[in-house]
Write a protein that holds these residues in place. Sequence first.
Motif, short mmCIF file in Angstrom:
data_model
loop_
_atom_site.label_atom_id
_atom_site.label_comp_id
_atom_site.label_asym_id
_atom_site.label_seq_id
_atom_site.Cartn_x
_atom_site.Cartn_y
_atom_site.Cartn_z
N ARG A 203 0.87 -1.19 0.00
CA ARG A 203 0.00 0.00 0.00
C ARG A 203 0.90 1.22 0.00
O ARG A 203 1.80 1.33 0.82
CB ARG A 203 -0.87 0.02 1.26
N ASP B 94 0.29 5.76 3.57
CA ASP B 94 -0.99 6.21 4.14
C ASP B 94 -0.67 7.05 5.38
O ASP B 94 -0.95 6.67 6.50
CB ASP B 94 -1.84 4.99 4.53
N ARG C 142 -4.48 13.52 3.90
CA ARG C 142 -3.83 12.26 4.23
C ARG C 142 -3.75 11.35 3.01
O ARG C 142 -4.39 11.61 1.99
CB ARG C 142 -4.57 11.56 5.39
N GLU D 209 -12.21 2.37 1.17
CA GLU D 209 -12.33 2.70 2.59
C GLU D 209 -13.06 4.01 2.82
O GLU D 209 -13.12 4.51 3.93
CB GLU D 209 -10.97 2.65 3.31
N ASP E 122 -11.43 2.10 8.26
CA ASP E 122 -11.80 3.45 7.86
C ASP E 122 -13.21 3.50 7.29
O ASP E 122 -13.95 4.45 7.56
CB ASP E 122 -10.80 4.00 6.84
N ARG F 138 -12.42 6.68 14.64
CA ARG F 138 -11.90 5.43 15.19
C ARG F 138 -10.94 5.65 16.35
O ARG F 138 -10.63 4.73 17.10
CB ARG F 138 -11.29 4.54 14.10
MG MG Z 1 -7.40 2.72 6.33
#
Ligand code: MG
Length: 543
Positions: free
Chosen positions: A329, A332, A356, A432, A456, A466
């Motif tokens: 990924r 992030d 982000r 997400e 997410d 969260r």
């Molecule tokens: Mg996430």
Amino acid sequence: MEVFGQQVSPGVVVGQIHLLDNSADDELQSSSDLNGAADLDAYYRAKERAVDALDKLYHKTLQEVGEEEASIVDAQRMMLLDEDVDDAVRRAFEKEQDLVKAIECTFKDIVTQFEALEDEYLRARTADVLDIKVRLLRALNSTSFEIELPSNSIIVSDDISPSQALSLDRRQIAAFVMRKGSSTSHIAILANSLRIPALINTPIGGGQELIGRTAIVDSLSSRVILDPSVKAVEETKSHIFELEKVRAQVENLRGKVTETRSGKRIKLYANICSVDDAYTAAEADAEGVGLFRTEFMFIGRSGPPSLYEQFDVYRTVAKAMCGRQVIIRTLDIGADKVAAYLKLGDEGNNPALGYRAIRILLDDEKLFKTQLKAIYMAAAEPGCNIAIMFPMIASTWEVKKALGFCAEVQEELLSSKTIQKKPEVPVGVMVETPAAALIAEDLAKLVSFFSVGTNDLTQYTLAIDRQGSRKLDKYFDPQHPALFELLKMTASAATRNGIWAGICGELAADLSLVQNFIDWGFTELSVSPRTVLPLRQRILEIE
Ligand code: MG
Ligand code: PEP
């Protein structure tokens, strides 16, 4: 009495409380409590002893635990060797004329500086700093660094440092219960790799009177039961017995093909954050890596990792997985994962809805292209089977722009002859945001796979942070029908367009939902390495 905390390492144990306090040396109020001269020479001698002890701990940890854990101890040793610390102690000593007070003042200042840092990872290092102080005071007082632990100890502390934890005899530790801490603190990482159940942010009150009292730590349900009844202890022991039985049973499932009774083949992948995790995932018999969270490589340092540093990590991870697919990924960062050097500016009141992940990468061409280059270079290596996925996608234009960067990077690598031919690298998106699920039909035409980030997706669908307070717990429903609708939409859009869809958020590990996921059309599930075999067992049972 029941107290709830935050689980950072799973498990259930019954044990006796052992209190471990960073103020264990509070009987040492000033130099007059010491036997012998307490001048600057005494400080340098104490420092030498403390460095020596950390040196030994470093080598022991390297041999018995691992490189990542040993590097934590090494970082403490480096801090102790820092001449700026000596200068600060000397200045404080000139002012206070008392060595114990000078050390206290110096470390109080350092802790204040750490606590004011923007970077959450660095802020979480406060426990390490406090531990260095305790080590110095112990050395000054000629107190041993060894702590005798009774067997089956539940370590209760405000927030112990990893080197404190590593100094303890691990065979005697049943669990860690921290009153403070963060999920990125080293104790969380360490407890996991040592497979010791751990809770943080657990408001367990009391001092010395806690010592020796029986407690149940059930980190699976995030709670500590103090002074449990005989019945509760018996029930917990039989629960532990059942868990052990399941663990032993699933061991037989290594090497087995993961498919349902009706022959539906499911890709059972693992989530990882580091090279060490990749070895753990391979050892756990994961069939691939479904989510490599690369951001941990970018946190807690003064600049981003270089092209070659990243290349080396991606290549090593892919090799550790021996040709099985590794989905990397792209960075992030942002929200709770902060890298101060990126100077992202004020995130306002809702950082999770802020600047982000892909939003940063699409603006910061150098950062994005360096990561993509490193990934394609690793993918071009023999035996490396790599895929890429983009986090936090909400619109098709973001994917198109990101794919444009992928194409550019490959051309640049070819024309500089860094790679000889374009490697086969499937590209996917994480679903997400509710927006991504709602336009899954369009997104599916651009990419090779979807991976649903339910952590997410749940927070954005239910509008619940969260990281939010515990008051929100009753509203945070990972099985909410709205979430299920978005999951179904995602999987069916994937099926209609001939691509695969998987789940890499925590929900993938919910054994009670596996049947639904498969019925909806998901063909990949990516979970923590520990959950791989139990999940395989569940998949083998269902139709
Ligand atoms: Mg996430
Ligand atoms: C998710 O959001 O479900 C996910 C897997 O990503 P992370 O937990 O790293 O945000």
